[in-house]
Scaffold this active site. Sequence first.
Site, PDB file in Angstrom:
ATOM      1  N   LYS A 105      13.346  -7.482   7.751  1.00 42.83           N
ATOM      2  CA  LYS A 105      14.211  -6.358   7.406  1.00 42.83           C
ATOM      3  C   LYS A 105      13.400  -5.147   6.973  1.00 42.83           C
ATOM      4  CE  LYS A 105      16.256  -5.164   3.493  1.00 42.83           C
ATOM      5  NZ  LYS A 105      16.145  -3.702   3.523  1.00 42.83           N
TER       6      LYS A 105
ATOM      7  N   GLY B 145       7.389  -4.415  -2.050  1.00 42.47           N
ATOM      8  CA  GLY B 145       8.319  -3.435  -2.610  1.00 42.47           C
ATOM      9  C   GLY B 145       8.143  -3.330  -4.108  1.00 42.47           C
TER      10      GLY B 145
ATOM     11  N   GLU C  49       4.082  -8.473  -2.789  1.00 42.85           N
ATOM     12  CA  GLU C  49       3.139  -7.371  -2.957  1.00 42.85           C
ATOM     13  C   GLU C  49       3.950  -6.260  -3.587  1.00 42.85           C
ATOM     14  OE1 GLU C  49       1.628  -4.192  -2.745  1.00 42.85           O
ATOM     15  OE2 GLU C  49       1.334  -4.206  -0.563  1.00 42.85           O
TER      16      GLU C  49
ATOM     17  N   CYS D 169       1.559   1.880  -2.973  1.00 42.43           N
ATOM     18  CA  CYS D 169       1.567   0.961  -4.112  1.00 42.43           C
ATOM     19  C   CYS D 169       0.190   0.888  -4.756  1.00 42.43           C
ATOM     20  CB  CYS D 169       2.027  -0.414  -3.668  1.00 42.43           C
ATOM     21  SG  CYS D 169       1.266  -0.916  -2.135  1.00 42.43           S
TER      22      CYS D 169
ATOM     23  N   GLU E 205       4.985   3.121 -12.796  1.00 44.15           N
ATOM     24  CA  GLU E 205       4.704   3.571 -11.441  1.00 44.15           C
ATOM     25  C   GLU E 205       5.673   4.693 -11.056  1.00 44.15           C
ATOM     26  OE1 GLU E 205       5.474   0.803  -8.194  1.00 44.15           O
ATOM     27  OE2 GLU E 205       3.652   1.507  -7.217  1.00 44.15           O
TER      28      GLU E 205
END
Lengths: 488, 298
Positions: A193, A245, A267, A301, A398
């Site tokens: 997806k 994500g 991750e 990321c 983040e």
Amino acid sequence: MQKKAENKMFKASWAYDEAPESTNHIQLKKQYDLYIDGKFTKPVKGQYFDTIDPSTNEKIASVAEATSEDIDKAVEAAKKAFVGWSKLSGKERGKYIFRIARLIQERAREFAVIESLDGGKPIRESRDIDIPLAANHFFYYAGWADKLAYAFPNRSPKPIGVVGQIIPWNFPLLMAAWKLAPALATGNTIVLKPAETTPLTALKLAEIIHESGLPKGVVNIVTGAGETGAAIVNHPNVDKIAFTGSTNVGKYIQKAIAGTHKKLTLELGGKGANIIFEDAAIDQAVEGIINAIFFNQGHVCCAGSRLFVQESVAKLVIDKLKIRMETLIVGNPLDKNTDIGAINSKKQLQTIENYIKIGLNEGSEIYQADCKLPAKGNWCAPTLFLNVSQSHRIVQEEIFGPVLAIQTFRTIDEVIEKANNTPYGLSAGVWTQNGAKIFHLTQKLKAGVVWANTFNKFDPTSPFGGTNESGFGREGGLHGLKPYVKFD
Amino acid sequence: MIPNLDNLPVYDTAGVNERIARFCSRSIKSNSKLEGLRLALSMVDLTTLEGKDTTGKVKQICYKAMHPHDSLKNIPTVAAVCVYPAQVANAVNALKGSGIQVASVATAFPSGQSSLEVKLLDTKFAVDQGANEIDMVISRGQFLAGNYQYVFDEIVAVKKVCGQAHLKVILETGELDTLDNVRKASELAIYAGADFIKTSTGKIQPAATMQVTYVMLDAIKDYYIKTGKMIGMKPAGGISTSKIALQYLVMLNEVLGEKWMNKNYFRFGASSLVNDILMQLVKAETGNYQSSNYFSKD
């Protein structure tokens, strides 16, 4: 504080004319269906959502929204296909993967344009980094397909089964490649997806996979948002989940599959420390800061979003960084001269703007490049925050945007402590011309990747992944095969 | 006084290469390309430095300097003609009233392997003959041996003899081995009084590269930040096509910017570059590339 005018003393005067990459060679449909069991299939409930161009907020195409009924079909197809695919010899599997890699290369230009159109990243990056790297990942793992016995000697590796893969919006095609290539090479079948804001290159990849003649049901590509993802995660016949994500969703997945047989790799987010020592090549380090935080608008990321500069060179580095920032070109992602493109979605822009507000409220000093931002679309000027500390939220959390928090340090031990003082552990960077210092730091920094005198470099042969709240499992390299095999 | 060379910025070759790749991937199209080509033409030091140069050849090149391509309107002349000292008077005469500068190489060009007296006399002769610009070479042997004071003093002495003439100091980067050395030599030249720093004589391979030019621009930048004084830059040798010249201009534009984007602060030491620029300009006007035989080779 340095006067703004001083940063413009080397302001460029020669304005480059627009050099947009043409879009007339790309083929996009108005509406995309789900790729299930080797066919483009309408969603059971008949619902579609829009995917938009973040640089204009105009609609590009409508895309099917998969519900749990569709996921049932996709997983069923994958389960059926597993019987044949897992028995196929590695050499034959490799042929299909090689074919996919070549087809991506052949259509690289089209992929690059669609990637920039759908996601907002500059064409320079999609053309030179995303698409070639995606093809390289397929090439690399195609080579492993018939050599698994050598990758895991005397352990007879076997495929796991049906793999559910959920990928993010920051590197849509590249993340699809990172996930698909090793899973295919090891003989698994897949339900993948893509993110709801950037589904198009994955759907184009579905067309390529179809063209490659891959047996039906081996790769199924379903589109949708969080609920679609949840349906994959919670499906009883999925044997493994691979997710890239946010850390929050990662935690949700881990809770959701607790107590099941499902394997998992995650991750997740990061807050990478980029450390500049006084004995670094300062000018290149400044470039490194730019690449670390402004690459892909900071939607990375492993971005170097926390900068640590040794006090003795702090003023020099920050002055030079400000001067350099004035020459960055922010604008149309399809223009070949664009350095920084559009923020991926309105929602993400709000998140970033909210963090900028938080930074200001926390009393940090802000510096933004004085660049013209287009009127339409989602944009954020490259931003620095100075005078921050470890206790500021903009240092801890983040942001996933072009926002850099800058701190200074005096000693090596101090910077190691601060760099590791984060729940994350994905990436770090060290800038020094002293080799011994590099090795010292790489041993002490708790991060999956530590770059020395460079940042944000990726290669299919090199494993990538995090520690702590940045996730677990590796993608890329020999290590990237392991999450997709089981042993007797 | 000789600058402190112990604390200079260092350069990481991989990082410099990466930055340069970014300059080279800029896409320069339509008007910005024409603007760049005209600018590049106006910055050329049209050069002939051969033992076989004759009065006739130098006269021809001077005419070319003044009339690069008369069928093209709105194009600039080149910035200067660069010759050996023995041809200076000849060039001065040929270029009278054109506003084009006469540059002369000096100081036992290209190797610089002579005594200071000879070098100063060489310079004095070129200046007396009417050169407005002197392109001197540094003593690379002394530099590599670590005798920085010698190199510095030599440049100071030559500068003195130059008087009103502009001094360009050639580092001959092809013999300096490392980017850190290039920075060191740039620093010596700038502090010793160079008006311009120049990469190469054109007699040694490699001549100008974007890497060494980048490091030299960085030295100029740091000097400007420190003192507010502008130093010029001249890459020379190996820049033979418009494409390369435009890439250098992109670098100049993004490193030093507006103030340096003119012939007072940037020059190309080149000869065949001129015809390539002209070919591109004609193509822009007519839509067709013409054969090289349509462009005069002097």
